[in-house]
Scaffold this motif. Sequence first.
Motif, PDB file in Angstrom:
ATOM      1  N   UNK A 232       5.386 -12.233   5.467  1.00  0.00           N
ATOM      2  CA  UNK A 232       5.816 -11.752   3.998  1.00  0.00           C
ATOM      3  C   UNK A 232       7.354 -11.960   3.922  1.00  0.00           C
ATOM      4  N   UNK A 233       7.816 -12.526   2.676  1.00  0.00           N
ATOM      5  CA  UNK A 233       9.001 -12.568   2.219  1.00  0.00           C
ATOM      6  C   UNK A 233       9.690 -11.390   1.702  1.00  0.00           C
ATOM      7  N   UNK A 234       9.090 -10.554   1.349  1.00  0.00           N
ATOM      8  CA  UNK A 234       9.552  -9.306   0.950  1.00  0.00           C
ATOM      9  C   UNK A 234       8.831  -8.028   1.550  1.00  0.00           C
ATOM     10  N   UNK A 235       9.853  -7.264   2.224  1.00  0.00           N
ATOM     11  CA  UNK A 235       9.415  -5.994   2.839  1.00  0.00           C
ATOM     12  C   UNK A 235       8.602  -5.280   1.854  1.00  0.00           C
ATOM     13  N   UNK A 236       7.300  -4.644   2.476  1.00  0.00           N
ATOM     14  CA  UNK A 236       6.609  -4.130   1.883  1.00  0.00           C
ATOM     15  C   UNK A 236       5.365  -4.756   1.083  1.00  0.00           C
ATOM     16  N   UNK A 237       5.883  -5.908   0.847  1.00  0.00           N
ATOM     17  CA  UNK A 237       4.939  -6.897  -0.032  1.00  0.00           C
ATOM     18  C   UNK A 237       3.603  -7.216   0.588  1.00  0.00           C
ATOM     19  N   UNK A 238       2.436  -7.485  -0.034  1.00  0.00           N
ATOM     20  CA  UNK A 238       1.451  -7.908   0.491  1.00  0.00           C
ATOM     21  C   UNK A 238       1.607  -9.344   0.771  1.00  0.00           C
TER      22      UNK A 238
ATOM     23  N   UNK B  52      -3.864  -5.358  -5.381  1.00  0.00           N
ATOM     24  CA  UNK B  52      -4.604  -4.252  -4.307  1.00  0.00           C
ATOM     25  C   UNK B  52      -5.776  -4.005  -5.201  1.00  0.00           C
ATOM     26  N   UNK B  53      -6.173  -4.449  -6.287  1.00  0.00           N
ATOM     27  CA  UNK B  53      -7.394  -4.433  -6.863  1.00  0.00           C
ATOM     28  C   UNK B  53      -8.042  -5.798  -7.398  1.00  0.00           C
ATOM     29  N   UNK B  54      -9.048  -6.453  -6.892  1.00  0.00           N
ATOM     30  CA  UNK B  54      -9.769  -7.605  -7.397  1.00  0.00           C
ATOM     31  C   UNK B  54     -10.643  -7.302  -8.608  1.00  0.00           C
ATOM     32  N   UNK B  55     -10.627  -8.352  -9.439  1.00  0.00           N
ATOM     33  CA  UNK B  55     -11.691  -8.202 -10.626  1.00  0.00           C
ATOM     34  C   UNK B  55     -13.038  -8.295  -9.960  1.00  0.00           C
ATOM     35  N   UNK B  56     -14.039  -7.463 -10.633  1.00  0.00           N
ATOM     36  CA  UNK B  56     -15.407  -7.638 -10.297  1.00  0.00           C
ATOM     37  C   UNK B  56     -15.951  -9.117  -9.963  1.00  0.00           C
TER      38      UNK B  56
ATOM     39  N   UNK C 177     -12.504 -13.301   2.269  1.00  0.00           N
ATOM     40  CA  UNK C 177     -12.893 -12.980   3.548  1.00  0.00           C
ATOM     41  C   UNK C 177     -11.710 -13.341   4.312  1.00  0.00           C
ATOM     42  N   UNK C 178     -11.044 -12.477   5.112  1.00  0.00           N
ATOM     43  CA  UNK C 178      -9.804 -12.772   5.864  1.00  0.00           C
ATOM     44  C   UNK C 178     -10.147 -12.444   7.329  1.00  0.00           C
ATOM     45  N   UNK C 179      -9.305 -13.417   8.111  1.00  0.00           N
ATOM     46  CA  UNK C 179      -9.494 -13.120   9.415  1.00  0.00           C
ATOM     47  C   UNK C 179      -8.233 -13.010  10.038  1.00  0.00           C
ATOM     48  N   UNK C 180      -7.890 -12.035  11.196  1.00  0.00           N
ATOM     49  CA  UNK C 180      -6.773 -12.063  11.976  1.00  0.00           C
ATOM     50  C   UNK C 180      -6.903 -11.762  12.953  1.00  0.00           C
ATOM     51  N   UNK C 181      -5.865 -11.767  14.069  1.00  0.00           N
ATOM     52  CA  UNK C 181      -5.846 -11.082  15.171  1.00  0.00           C
ATOM     53  C   UNK C 181      -5.506  -9.445  15.197  1.00  0.00           C
ATOM     54  N   UNK C 182      -5.649  -8.945  16.321  1.00  0.00           N
ATOM     55  CA  UNK C 182      -5.553  -7.609  16.208  1.00  0.00           C
ATOM     56  C   UNK C 182      -3.979  -7.033  16.100  1.00  0.00           C
TER      57      UNK C 182
ATOM     58  N   UNK D 175       0.886  -6.719   6.816  1.00  0.00           N
ATOM     59  CA  UNK D 175       1.123  -5.886   5.554  1.00  0.00           C
ATOM     60  C   UNK D 175       0.017  -6.623   4.565  1.00  0.00           C
ATOM     61  N   UNK D 176      -1.113  -5.992   4.329  1.00  0.00           N
ATOM     62  CA  UNK D 176      -2.025  -6.258   3.438  1.00  0.00           C
ATOM     63  C   UNK D 176      -2.424  -4.936   2.771  1.00  0.00           C
ATOM     64  N   UNK D 177      -2.252  -4.660   1.551  1.00  0.00           N
ATOM     65  CA  UNK D 177      -2.645  -3.271   1.070  1.00  0.00           C
ATOM     66  C   UNK D 177      -3.874  -3.659   0.077  1.00  0.00           C
ATOM     67  N   UNK D 178      -5.197  -3.372   0.183  1.00  0.00           N
ATOM     68  CA  UNK D 178      -6.063  -3.238  -0.805  1.00  0.00           C
ATOM     69  C   UNK D 178      -6.702  -1.811  -0.966  1.00  0.00           C
ATOM     70  N   UNK D 179      -7.236  -1.798  -2.231  1.00  0.00           N
ATOM     71  CA  UNK D 179      -7.901  -0.287  -2.457  1.00  0.00           C
ATOM     72  C   UNK D 179      -9.329  -0.016  -1.785  1.00  0.00           C
ATOM     73  N   UNK D 180     -10.138  -1.185  -1.845  1.00  0.00           N
ATOM     74  CA  UNK D 180     -11.262  -0.712  -1.183  1.00  0.00           C
ATOM     75  C   UNK D 180     -11.692  -1.749  -0.122  1.00  0.00           C
ATOM     76  N   UNK D 181     -11.257  -1.560   1.151  1.00  0.00           N
ATOM     77  CA  UNK D 181     -11.331  -2.328   2.136  1.00  0.00           C
ATOM     78  C   UNK D 181     -12.419  -2.327   2.931  1.00  0.00           C
ATOM     79  N   UNK D 182     -13.103  -3.371   3.383  1.00  0.00           N
ATOM     80  CA  UNK D 182     -14.259  -3.367   4.203  1.00  0.00           C
ATOM     81  C   UNK D 182     -14.089  -4.040   5.225  1.00  0.00           C
TER      82      UNK D 182
END
Length: 80
Positions: free
Chosen positions: A12-18, A24-28, A33-38, A42-49
Motif C-alpha cells: 500500500x502506498x498510503x497508510x491505512x489505504x486498502x 469497501x462495498x462492491x456493486x451487486x 477472489x483474492x489469495x494471500x499467505x497468512x 491492509x484490505x477492508x471490506x464490508x462483507x468478507x467471506x
Amino acid sequence: MELITGLGEMKSQTDGANVLYLPQSLPNGVYFILTKRQTYVPLTVNKPYLFNLMEYGAESLQDVQRYINQQVQKKPSLHQ
C-alpha cells in the motif's frame, strides 16, 4: 469476477489505504477472489467471506487429480 493472487506481495502506498484501492462495498454481482499467505494485508471490506483452503487438503487434491485426468482425456497424445 476477478481473481487476484499474491495479495501479500502488494504494498500500500498510503497508510491505512486498502492495498488494492477498492471500495469497501462492491456493486451487486461484482466479486473478487483474492489469495494471500497468512500475513496481514491492509484490505477492508464490508462483507468478507473467508475460505481457508488449507482446511480442505483432501478435497483440493481430488480437484487437482480430476482436472489432470480431464486434461489427459482431451489430449490423446498424453495417453499411454
